[in-house]
Design a protein around this motif. Sequence first.
Motif, PDB file in Angstrom:
ATOM      1  N   ASN A  94      -1.821  -1.730   9.582  1.00 47.83           N
ATOM      2  CA  ASN A  94      -1.799  -3.155   9.268  1.00 47.83           C
ATOM      3  C   ASN A  94      -0.743  -3.871  10.089  1.00 47.83           C
ATOM      4  OD1 ASN A  94      -1.015  -5.654   7.913  1.00 47.83           O
ATOM      5  ND2 ASN A  94      -2.288  -5.000   6.200  1.00 47.83           N
ATOM      6  N   ASP A 149      -2.158   3.437   6.424  1.00 50.72           N
ATOM      7  CA  ASP A 149      -2.841   2.146   6.357  1.00 50.72           C
ATOM      8  C   ASP A 149      -1.871   0.994   6.575  1.00 50.72           C
ATOM      9  OD1 ASP A 149      -5.099   3.575   5.815  1.00 50.72           O
ATOM     10  OD2 ASP A 149      -5.152   3.115   3.667  1.00 50.72           O
ATOM     11  N   ASN A 179       0.840  -1.198   0.000  1.00 49.79           N
ATOM     12  CA  ASN A 179       0.000   0.000   0.000  1.00 49.79           C
ATOM     13  C   ASN A 179       0.876   1.250   0.000  1.00 49.79           C
ATOM     14  OD1 ASN A 179      -2.049   1.915   0.427  1.00 49.79           O
ATOM     15  ND2 ASN A 179      -3.216   0.488   1.704  1.00 49.79           N
TER      16      ASN A 179
END
Length: 633
Positions: A159, A155, A150
């Motif tokens: 994660n 994000d 990503n």
Amino acid sequence: MSSPRCVGIFAIMVMVVRLSILTSASVIPTGLGGGPVSPELGLYDLNDKVTVLTVNNFNDTVLHQNRSLLVEFYNTFCGHCQRYAPHYKELAERLYPWRETLLVAAIDCNAFENTGICRDYEIFAYPTLRYFSPGYMCKEGNYGQFVKPNVKVDDLAANMAQRLVAENGTDSLPNFPNLHSVTENEEKNLFEGLDSNRKLVILAYEPENTTVGLESVLNFHLWPDVQVRRITDLNVANKFQIDGIHYKIATVDRQGNVVPYSVKEDTPQAYVATIQSILEAQHFKPRSVEVKKGVANTAQVPDDETGRTAIISEVLRNKHFVYQADLEMAIRQMLFNEIPKVHEIHGEQLLALQRILGVLQRYHPLGPQGNEVIRRLHEYVLNANESVNGGDFQTMLEHLNKTLGPIFSSNHFVGCVSSQHNKRGYTCSLWTIFHYLTVQAARLEISNDPLEVLTAIHGYVKYFFGCTHCSEHFQAMATRRKIWNVPSKDEAVLWLWAAHNEVNNRLAGDDTEDPQFAKIQFPSESSCHQCRRSDQSKTDVNWDKDAVLSFLKNIHNPGFVSRYGIDNEAVLQPSLDKLRQKRRVGNVFSEMDMRMGMLLYGFCVIMMVVAFKLFAIKGYRKRPYMHDALGKV
């Protein structure tokens, strides 16, 4: 008869002339500043927070560790990898305080030494991110957990935090932070079990669907004076004066004193900034943790800048030249790196390998040893029953290269040299060898199949080329441009040329473009004036395809391929220039020898006449005769 002294002088004179001719003819500029240009470095260096992995430190860093690891498997020449690298560096910078719990690392699959690692971990696309849990052991079917690369660092950090909190047995791991949320049973004694050096417990309220508490714990794990804990239950948080609206952080000392703090927004950055300001106000500091950054491949040292500058200057003067060094670098990368990275080659992939090796065997630019190596490799894959193991292919190739002698005349790029780190290089050379192969197929007419080379190229790019996005773009373009409908070998040359120009147009101005080698529509006006019609518009070039075809066949003609910058010309077939020079030198020698012989013959005749006059005639005298009664005696 000439004297030995005259013959000796004559022989010396001939030798001097011959040596002077050979010396002047054998000087080939390399443009390398006294040494070869080494392969490019990877996308990360020791100044980044990314730990550099190689075959030398991979197992020691990944296997049987008391912390987790995030590894990027990438290819230096992959355009998508180059674009992703800044985001990965940003992630590594952000997660650097987590380094005792999670290490951020990367390995360059473009480096020959790392081919086995990337094959063993079944890396099929680039970039590939893999997450390795604490205590990871490599075994069949378990090569780490896939992580989507990503570009949104927030994000990806969230994660990683969620993966860490989900680890089993984290409490049994030394130095692993307590990522559990504070419960009602803990609220009365937050310091139980903590080291006596812990002066404060900092509580961070974590709203639903966020990781602000987790990331706060991980960011301050290295601070020995404090313990940061997360609270997800608002009822428990209320007992520490945290209301979840205005006050979201609180400190608790060993005397039970509670001080709440407000946070501007529910982001990890805001939480971390607030906690850091609290700690700095009390003069707390983190402990240092040294991380071994890895050692770059010793074969991959920075190029000699003087040599690089000389090559760039040469190439910019001759922008349409095709260089032997680039053709060889493409073949080297294909055979020694890209193909061996595939763990098991079978089915359509094996057919693609057989086709590309068959085309290389027929039209390659290498010398006799190279021809034999490729011939045997082609025979090896043709005789494979159902599959070829990438490791076995590499072993076979290394054996052939060792027993048959060197097959490459250089180990660096020339026409595909870059002015900036990790630009051009292999992708440029791959286009070069592809164009060369289509032209040779059209010139030699060994096969009647017009798709012979294009089919091999398509299969190679689809199954072996290390830039996943580039491969997908090429396949889509091949379908759109109807590659399977090309009617002749000349049209195959033009199809690949037009496809290359489409790619140049798409990537012009891209971050991967080298500033000194802009991606233009080739050939340029200066390289081939007749290739462009005079009525061309400003946006689209009106090409004279007959002139373009003639131009492409000319520059890719083996007799005109430049050998500038190569290191070992002995492994190649003699060039046309060498053959002409040999004939020319032979003619000079025979004419010179004849003239010198005539000169020597005349000189010796004169010397013999002079000697005869000086000695034979001078020694003859008319003697007086004695007379007696009978007359002359």
